[in-house]
Design a protein around this motif. Structure first.
Motif, PDB file in Angstrom:
ATOM      1  N   GLY A   1      29.890  21.149   4.864  1.00 42.69           N
ATOM      2  CA  GLY A   1      29.071  20.641   5.702  1.00 42.69           C
ATOM      3  C   GLY A   1      29.221  19.491   6.331  1.00 42.69           C
ATOM      4  O   GLY A   1      28.914  19.013   7.503  1.00 42.69           O
ATOM      5  N   ILE A   2      29.852  18.544   5.555  1.00 35.16           N
ATOM      6  CA  ILE A   2      30.414  17.476   6.051  1.00 35.16           C
ATOM      7  C   ILE A   2      31.497  17.404   7.394  1.00 35.16           C
ATOM      8  O   ILE A   2      31.156  16.932   8.634  1.00 35.16           O
ATOM      9  CB  ILE A   2      31.159  16.497   4.976  1.00 35.16           C
ATOM     10  CG1 ILE A   2      30.098  15.935   4.104  1.00 35.16           C
ATOM     11  CG2 ILE A   2      31.873  15.192   5.907  1.00 35.16           C
ATOM     12  CD1 ILE A   2      30.770  15.310   2.890  1.00 35.16           C
ATOM     13  N   ILE A   3      32.394  18.586   7.259  1.00 36.70           N
ATOM     14  CA  ILE A   3      33.277  18.493   8.376  1.00 36.70           C
ATOM     15  C   ILE A   3      32.768  19.068   9.673  1.00 36.70           C
ATOM     16  O   ILE A   3      33.082  18.576  10.680  1.00 36.70           O
ATOM     17  CB  ILE A   3      34.570  19.528   7.703  1.00 36.70           C
ATOM     18  CG1 ILE A   3      35.400  18.811   6.650  1.00 36.70           C
ATOM     19  CG2 ILE A   3      35.328  19.850   8.888  1.00 36.70           C
ATOM     20  CD1 ILE A   3      36.168  19.523   5.857  1.00 36.70           C
ATOM     21  N   ILE A   4      31.871  20.134   9.474  1.00 35.82           N
ATOM     22  CA  ILE A   4      31.575  20.863  10.687  1.00 35.82           C
ATOM     23  C   ILE A   4      30.293  20.195  11.385  1.00 35.82           C
ATOM     24  O   ILE A   4      30.024  20.507  12.478  1.00 35.82           O
ATOM     25  CB  ILE A   4      30.888  22.366  10.326  1.00 35.82           C
ATOM     26  CG1 ILE A   4      29.559  22.234   9.481  1.00 35.82           C
ATOM     27  CG2 ILE A   4      32.117  22.955   9.530  1.00 35.82           C
ATOM     28  CD1 ILE A   4      29.237  23.659   8.983  1.00 35.82           C
ATOM     29  N   SER A   5      29.592  18.955  10.503  1.00 35.45           N
ATOM     30  CA  SER A   5      28.828  18.433  11.310  1.00 35.45           C
ATOM     31  C   SER A   5      29.042  17.165  12.162  1.00 35.45           C
ATOM     32  O   SER A   5      28.101  16.504  12.872  1.00 35.45           O
ATOM     33  CB  SER A   5      27.768  18.132  10.372  1.00 35.45           C
ATOM     34  OG  SER A   5      28.072  17.277   9.138  1.00 35.45           O
TER      35      SER A   5
END
Length: 461
Positions: free
Chosen positions: A359-363
């Protein structure tokens, strides 16, 4: 009336110091915008944790029919209507004040959301969910256009991060409320979630309508700083020449190039992942919802800090920002694909961690691409550009699951179909090379055009 020193310090600490210069009304308006965005997006993921509960209420039992009617057809209809409204809203913002337009879009979007909880059959539910496209399609270009006039390019990534965060938190809360109520009451819980997520929007809309003022268009552009309000309105009137300029700006083309394929993986992530965890890995409904909520926590973190980190990168070396955005999209493919192939690891602490990390990386890219739109487009065309961008990005939440559902018709194996959908992030990430090549030139060109326009207006005033 000046703001208390402590309040100014607090705003500066959170990267919103420019609001203090506008006064207390601007602060209230910004929070109302955040609140409206939060609840407008809260209903977007209410179907995901209750695919089978909703299908059961309408007598739909076949798996392919469930995937298509709830995960495919509804997003398609939503996308078509929302896309039309979004593009037309870009035109309306040039003819009318944005404040009544915001109020109108909230009403047109949230009333059908509220009524979705009372749908008696699938056809009624389909119509009502389609009509909610008024809210998301209309509000997106409006809200980011307003934020672009509250903040200069020194703070826009941070401000866009806050607004994007409120949207993401809304989606996460909808996921949580929908999953919780659907678990407690499989028959009527999903209906209650639509009612609960729609009702608060009317309060934020009322406060905004009664007490808040919209900012002057172009008010934070240094080239227009000394142009009076009346004259300034002339410098932001959109013409067909300006529309052509949108497509002549190469950074805008790059933004479209990355947004179109990028919407497909997000469709899988938000619409099908909950159901996938439940039935592919055999998780109980509440456990599957919890896993997606962990991913949503990561999205909250990535959206908020992505804007802050992006602003720091932009201030240090503008060239590094597109590299950062494209790299994070490509890196995000690996953990996302892992979530679909975790096997026996699913549900373990490691699996929870991967959900959060994914979630952190893709957002982190989201708030930065929106800030980029504000920085390469003049005030008069920002809302129109956001409207077009909305078609390929945020309304991709509608097109994405529809395309994923179409892939499922070709590849019945859900793991293979969803993996292919995730790989659409490859062309999305590579498109940032095109943005990298052009965005600095486009920024400089925009500022030169604003300076020339301001000089012309002063001479003729």
């Amino acid at each position: 009336m000046s703001q208390p020193t402590s309040e100014k310090s607090l705003l500066r600490y959170f990267g919103l110091g420019e609001l203090a210069a506008h006064g207390g009304n601007a602060i209230l308006a910004f929070w109302m915008i955040m609140g409206m965005a939060f609840f407008l997006f809260a209903d977007q993921n209410l179907i995901a944790p209750n695919l089978r509960n909703i299908a059961g209420s309408f007598g739909i039992t076949d798996q392919n029919e469930i995937d298509w009617k709830l995960g495919g057809l509804i997003p398609i209809c939503f996308f078509v209507l929302g896309g039309f409204v979004s593009v037309y809203m870009g035109y309306l913002t040039q003819r009318f004040p944005r404040k009544p337009l915001v109020i109108g879009t909230v009403l047109l979007g949230e009333i059908p959301c509220l009524l979705s909880g009372f749908a008696r059959n699938y056809d009624e539910f389909l119509i009502l969910r389609t009509l909610t496209g008024f809210g998301l399609g209309g509000s997106f270009p409006l809200l980011f256009s307003l934020v672009g006039d509250y903040f200069s390019d020194k703070s826009r990534s941070t401000a866009a991060g806050y607004l994007s965060l409120s949207m993401g938190l809304g989606v996460g809360l909808g996921q949580l409320v929908g999953g919780t109520l659907g678990t407690e009451d499989p028959i009527n819980g999903w209906r209650q979630s639509f009612i609960y997520m729609a009702a608060p929007s009317f309060l934020f809309m009322l406060v905004y309508g009664l007490f808040c003022k919209e900012p002057a268009r172009g008010g934070k552009e240094k080239e227009l700083a000394n142009v009076s309000a009346d004259i300034n309105s002339e410098s932001v009137r959109l013409t067909w020449k300006d529309i052509r300029t949108i497509f002549a700006t190469k950074s805008n083309i790059g933004i479209f190039m990355q947004g179109i394929p990028g919407c497909v993986p997000w469709g899988v992530f938000f619409v099908f992942l909950n159901d996938y965890y439940e039935f592919q890995y055999g998780m109980p409904k509440d456990s599957a919802s919890a896993m997606v909520i962990f991913a949503a926590v990561g999205i909250f973190i990535g959206t908020f800090f992505g804007g802050i980190v992006g602003q720091k990168i932009y201030d240090t070396n503008k060239t590094l920002l597109p590299i950062f955005c494209g790299s994070m999209i490509l890196i995000g493919i690996l953990p996302t694909v892992y979530l679909l192939h975790a096997g026996s690891v699913a549900g373990s602490p490691a699996f929870i961690f991967i959900n959060i990390l994914t979630g952190i990386i893709i957002s982190v890219t989201g708030p930065n691409v929106r800030a980029l739109i504000m920085n390469v487009n003049p005030p008069k065309s920002r809302s129109s550009m956001f409207a077009l961008y909305n078609l390929t990005d945020n309304l991709g939440n509608g097109l994405g699951p529809a395309m994923a559902a179409l892939i499922l018709t070709v590849l019945p194996d859900r793991t293979q179909a969803f993996t292919i959908a995730i790989l659409f992030w490859i062309p999305c990430g590579l498109a940032w090379l095109y943005i990298l090549k052009n965005f600095k030139h486009d920024e400089q060109k925009m500022h030169e055009e604003l300076a020339a326009e301001a000089s012309r207006i002063k001479r003729t005033a």
